[in-house]
Design a protein around this motif. Structure first.
Motif, mmCIF file in Angstrom:
data_model
loop_
_atom_site.group_PDB
_atom_site.id
_atom_site.type_symbol
_atom_site.label_atom_id
_atom_site.label_comp_id
_atom_site.label_asym_id
_atom_site.label_seq_id
_atom_site.Cartn_x
_atom_site.Cartn_y
_atom_site.Cartn_z
ATOM 1 N N THR A 170 -36.119 -60.077 3.385
ATOM 2 C CA THR A 170 -36.940 -58.868 3.284
ATOM 3 C C THR A 170 -36.981 -58.142 4.634
ATOM 4 O O THR A 170 -36.936 -56.909 4.692
ATOM 5 C CB THR A 170 -38.362 -59.241 2.816
ATOM 6 O OG1 THR A 170 -38.249 -59.830 1.517
ATOM 7 C CG2 THR A 170 -39.272 -58.040 2.739
ATOM 8 N N ASP A 226 -35.127 -56.030 -3.835
ATOM 9 C CA ASP A 226 -35.464 -57.334 -3.238
ATOM 10 C C ASP A 226 -35.784 -58.349 -4.325
ATOM 11 O O ASP A 226 -36.243 -57.977 -5.406
ATOM 12 C CB ASP A 226 -36.692 -57.149 -2.319
ATOM 13 C CG ASP A 226 -36.755 -58.200 -1.220
ATOM 14 O OD1 ASP A 226 -35.941 -59.141 -1.231
ATOM 15 O OD2 ASP A 226 -37.629 -58.068 -0.337
ATOM 16 N N ASP A 227 -35.553 -59.610 -4.025
ATOM 17 C CA ASP A 227 -35.907 -60.712 -4.933
ATOM 18 C C ASP A 227 -35.298 -60.555 -6.326
ATOM 19 O O ASP A 227 -35.982 -60.699 -7.344
ATOM 20 C CB ASP A 227 -37.440 -60.852 -5.048
ATOM 21 C CG ASP A 227 -38.049 -61.328 -3.738
ATOM 22 O OD1 ASP A 227 -37.371 -62.084 -3.016
ATOM 23 O OD2 ASP A 227 -39.184 -60.934 -3.423
HETATM 24 MG MG MG Z 1 -38.519 -61.669 0.696
#
Ligand code: MG
Ligand code: ADP
Length: 463
Positions: A170, A226-227
């Motif tokens: 991140t 993200d993720d």
């Molecule tokens: Mg992260």
């Protein structure tokens, strides 16, 4: 159970809950929860609403709800009160099953925020390239991220970064955004977690706002997702990601994805999505070595204006187990203690803290023997058969599950896992793993059964 039972009308309160929840999870993750437990249970919880002293958090199903309530409810409640600064009653709910017909995809979706507003993304100021410490473990990912920020859409497209939690993925996405926005404050980019993407998508579907949703995601020059692992097993969301991806790529727009697993290990419904993810640069981030951990600590200490000797930083880098997030937690804990006690950050207090908080919480990975026994107990197939060569369907299935669980828990190479199963070659291990993943995707009972094997191997969540 009616959906409106869950409706909360107060967006600022929901926002306050979301922020507090993030901090609650960060605290719990710093306490030595295993990554598997964190990822599979805690990270899937979704704050829903806060009203009249009641905080509702949704779990993506009953299984997760029960597990979390059993083992974490007290701590979650205490930390949430602490972070919100007021008494609250925490309710962890399984996702409601009854929804207005025809409006929600069949897949289980953890949360539906009362209101989805899109605000321009503001990256966290501390997550920049110049605060990211380079090391052998992250060199390629950092180089990829910098190349993308320098000339989006030209070189590595998509850029896919994967690695365990707490290793800086991140941070890198924010750093890309930071760099682009520093050159042009209104640069058209979008950062979103796959979880938020799913929520917004469901909300848009339910409220006839798909046009707006699509133009928002497809109208940017750089899309940071993200993720990505969160979309595993969610077919409708995957389809939307697929179309978003295609639309962006056909216009030469840059896509960057982060995930805790490489594309080949994600539960995806469509091979085409996997091949899209793999079509640019795929890089991993590993756990940093001791020197890099030490350099990260010193850099964090400087940012936080904490004075710390090289010797103390080195001691922490060597002795605090776990990822960078945990290491950072140790530094702030130590700094807080030191200032409370009125002395500097000394080696002695570092040693005391490590003994007290980190030795006891070091989670020992289950052994291969333990894994075999748990799989045997759940499937009623004797360990000797699981390790044997019989091709009878139930035995072969138990063996495949054992391969899957071994990989999930140990993250060992396929070659090594093959050797544990009697010198099988790595392709047969890959095949077994794929088979189980596919079946877990289709078969809820099997999915729950494999998950409960993993839970049994980590009986306390914490040691
Ligand atoms: Mg992260
Ligand atoms: P992930 O997204 O991989 O779970 P994060 O990006 O949230 O991890 O990182 C967790 C914490 O560790 C953040 O505070 C981040 O700044 C820090 N971190 C991780 N790797 C590095 C690094 N190489 N240099 C500086 N900080 C790092």
């Amino acid at each position: 159970m009616k959906l409106d039972q869950y409706s909360f009308e107060d967006p600022p309160e929901a926002q306050r809950l979301r922020e507090a929840w993030g901090r609650v999870l960060a605290r719990i993750s710093e306490e030595g929860v295993t990554e598997t437990v964190y990822r599979r249970f805690l990270a899937t919880l979704c704050p829903h609403g806060l009203q009249n002293g009641r905080a509702v958090v949704n779990a993506p199903g009953q299984f997760v709800q029960e597990y979390v309530t059993d083992r974490f409810a007290d701590r979650l409640q205490a930390y949430l009160e602490d972070e919100l600064g007021e008494p609250v009653r925490l309710e962890v709910r399984g996702t409601p099953q009854e929804r207005p017909k025809g409006t929600v995809p069949r897949e289980k979706i953890p949360a539906i925020p009362a209101v989805v507003e899109t605000t321009p993304f503001t990256p966290l100021p501390k997550y920049r390239f110049d605060t990211f410490i380079a090391g052998q473990s992250n060199r390629l990912a950092l180089a990829g991220a910098k190349a993308v920020a320098a000339a989006p859409g030209t070189k590595y497209n998509p850029l896919f970064i994967y690695g365990s939690s707490g290793l800086g993925k991140t941070h890198l996405l924010h750093a890309i955004a930071q760099e682009l926005l520093s050159r042009n404050a209104s640069y058209p980019l979008h950062y979103i977690t796959a979880q938020a993407f799913t929520e917004e998508f469901v909300y848009a579907l339910q409220n006839n706002r798909m046009d707006k949703f699509r133009s928002m995601h497809r109208g940017v020059r750089v899309w940071l997702l993200d993720d990505v692992q969160f979309i595993a097993g969610k077919d409708k969301t995957q389809e939307e990601v697929f179309h978003t991806f295609n639309s962006l790529q056909s216009e030469g727009r840059q896509v960057v994805l982060c995930s805790d697993k490489p594309p080949r290990d994600l539960l995806l419904m469509d091979e085409r999505l996997r091949s899209r993810f793999e079509s640019g640069l795929v890089v991993d981030i590993q756990m940093p070595d001791t020197e890099t951990r030490c350099a990260i600590l010193q850099s964090k200490a400087a940012q936080l204006e904490i004075r710390i000797d090289h010797q103390v930083a080195m001691y922490l880098a060597q002795n605090v187990p776990g990822n960078v997030r945990i290491l950072e937690g140790a530094l702030t804990r130590l700094a807080a203690q030191s200032s409370l006690l009125g002395h500097g950050v000394e080696l002695e207090s570092a040693q005391e803290m490590v003994e007290r908080y980190y030795r006891a919480t070091t989670v020992v990975k289950p052994s291969f023997d333990q894994i075999l026994h748990i799989v045997s107990r759940h499937t009623n197939i004797p360990v000797s058969d699981i390790q044997g060569t019989s091709r009878k369907a139930p035995i072969a299935m138990a063996r495949h599950m054992a391969v899957y669980v071994t990989r999930e828990i140990t993250n060992d190479s396929w070659k090594h896992i093959g050797s544990l199963f009697g010198n099988k070659d790595h392709t047969s291990m890959l095949h077994a793993n794929k088979k189980v993943r596919e079946m877990m995707n289709r078969d809820k009972d099997l999915n729950a059964s494999v998950r409960s094997m993993i839970c049994d191997l980590y009986p306390e969540g914490l040691s």
